[in-house]
Design an enzyme around this catalytic site. Structure first.
Site, short mmCIF file in Angstrom:
data_model
loop_
_atom_site.label_atom_id
_atom_site.label_comp_id
_atom_site.label_asym_id
_atom_site.label_seq_id
_atom_site.Cartn_x
_atom_site.Cartn_y
_atom_site.Cartn_z
N CYS A 127 -14.19 24.42 26.10
CA CYS A 127 -13.48 24.22 24.40
C CYS A 127 -12.28 24.70 24.32
O CYS A 127 -11.66 24.28 23.57
CB CYS A 127 -14.92 23.74 23.81
SG CYS A 127 -16.08 25.29 23.87
N HIS A 193 -18.77 26.63 19.37
CA HIS A 193 -17.81 25.33 20.18
C HIS A 193 -16.99 24.89 19.25
O HIS A 193 -17.40 25.70 17.95
CB HIS A 193 -18.56 24.13 20.25
CG HIS A 193 -18.38 22.83 20.47
ND1 HIS A 193 -17.99 22.79 21.90
CD2 HIS A 193 -18.21 21.19 20.22
CE1 HIS A 193 -17.73 21.29 22.48
NE2 HIS A 193 -17.49 20.69 21.65
N HIS A 205 -12.82 16.77 21.64
CA HIS A 205 -13.24 18.74 21.81
C HIS A 205 -13.68 17.92 23.36
O HIS A 205 -14.14 17.25 24.12
CB HIS A 205 -14.48 18.37 21.16
CG HIS A 205 -15.64 17.67 21.47
ND1 HIS A 205 -17.16 18.01 21.46
CD2 HIS A 205 -15.94 15.99 22.00
CE1 HIS A 205 -18.02 17.25 21.65
NE2 HIS A 205 -17.49 16.31 22.25
#
Length: 242
Positions: A127, A193, A205
């Site tokens: 990420c 994240h 993402h």
């Protein structure tokens, strides 16, 4: 590639077998030379980490034009996704020789690859990696790489997003605009994240173990959002807390 260079690579690969050999090709004037380097990887049978001082020494002798390493005992010579990712980041052409087959292949950085569909490689294609790539390609903003090849968020002893977002030049905002970073906490005791807001309620993402993708910024992600931040160098970025 000239046979003289291939033979120099071949002799180094033979000497290092069954470990992975690594080295560089430099250009000095009209001459190209292969320079062997040390492999400092913890598992040299399956990967390589080129000794930094060897690389710096080669740079002093000429322009590094190719990174070379070997793949011992492989049925087919195919660059791994890790090879391709590292090639992308190096900005240089890469070469691989298999042994004992002695096949040789080259490949170049993927400068125009899509943001979507990238395989997950923890610490290298995750990420934060896609956050870095997006900011560099879309805005020319260089972010530091603080991805690591282990699950740092497990147990909550590390908090890499919270510890670094301010130092990277981000400011917190209330309403997202395209290019903003959405920080989330998903199945972990810390913020672990992040995604890029693309507008029209879509995010980009790269979630754990999956291909990178564009998905709606739906209730699942909204409920796990910790904060929304924007880099100070993005056009129209304003500090809401002067």
């Amino acid at each position: 590639m000239r046979e003289k260079l291939l033979e120099a690579i071949r002799q180094h690969v033979i000497a290092e077998y069954p470990k992975e050999a690594c080295g560089v090709i430099i250009q000095k004037g009209n001459k190209q030379t292969y320079i062997p380097c040390h492999n400092d990887a913890d598992d040299p049978l399956n990967t390589f980490v080129m000794r930094e001082c060897d690389y710096r020494s080669a740079e002093q002798e000429g322009e590094v034009i190719m990174i070379v390493h070997s793949h011992p005992d492989v049925p087919v010579l195919i660059p791994s996704e890790m090879d391709r990712i590292q090639c992308d980041y190096s900005g240089l052409e890469w070469g691989i020789m298999s042994w004992p087959d002695g096949d040789f292949c080259t490949f170049s950085p993927r400068t125009d690859r899509d943001y979507v569909g990238r395989p997950w490689v923890l610490g290298h294609a995750d990420c934060w990696s896609i956050i870095m790539d997006y900011h560099k390609r879309e805005y020319g903003i260089e972010l530091r790489n603080w991805s690591v090849p282990y699950e740092w968020w497990v147990g909550g002893k590390e908090n890499r997003y919270e510890d670094n977002w301010r130092d990277e030049g981000f400011i917190e905002v209330q309403t997202p605009q395209p290019g903003d970073m959405i920080m989330m906490q998903i199945g972990a005791p810390v913020t672990n994240h992040a995604a890029i807001y693309l507008g029209d309620n879509l995010i980009l993402h790269h979630n754990f173990g999956n291909l990178s993708t564009r998905v709606p910024y739906g209730q699942y992600f909204r409920d796990r959002t910790v904060r929304i931040v924007r880099h100070k160098d993005i056009p129209n970025a304003k500090n809401p807390y002067p």
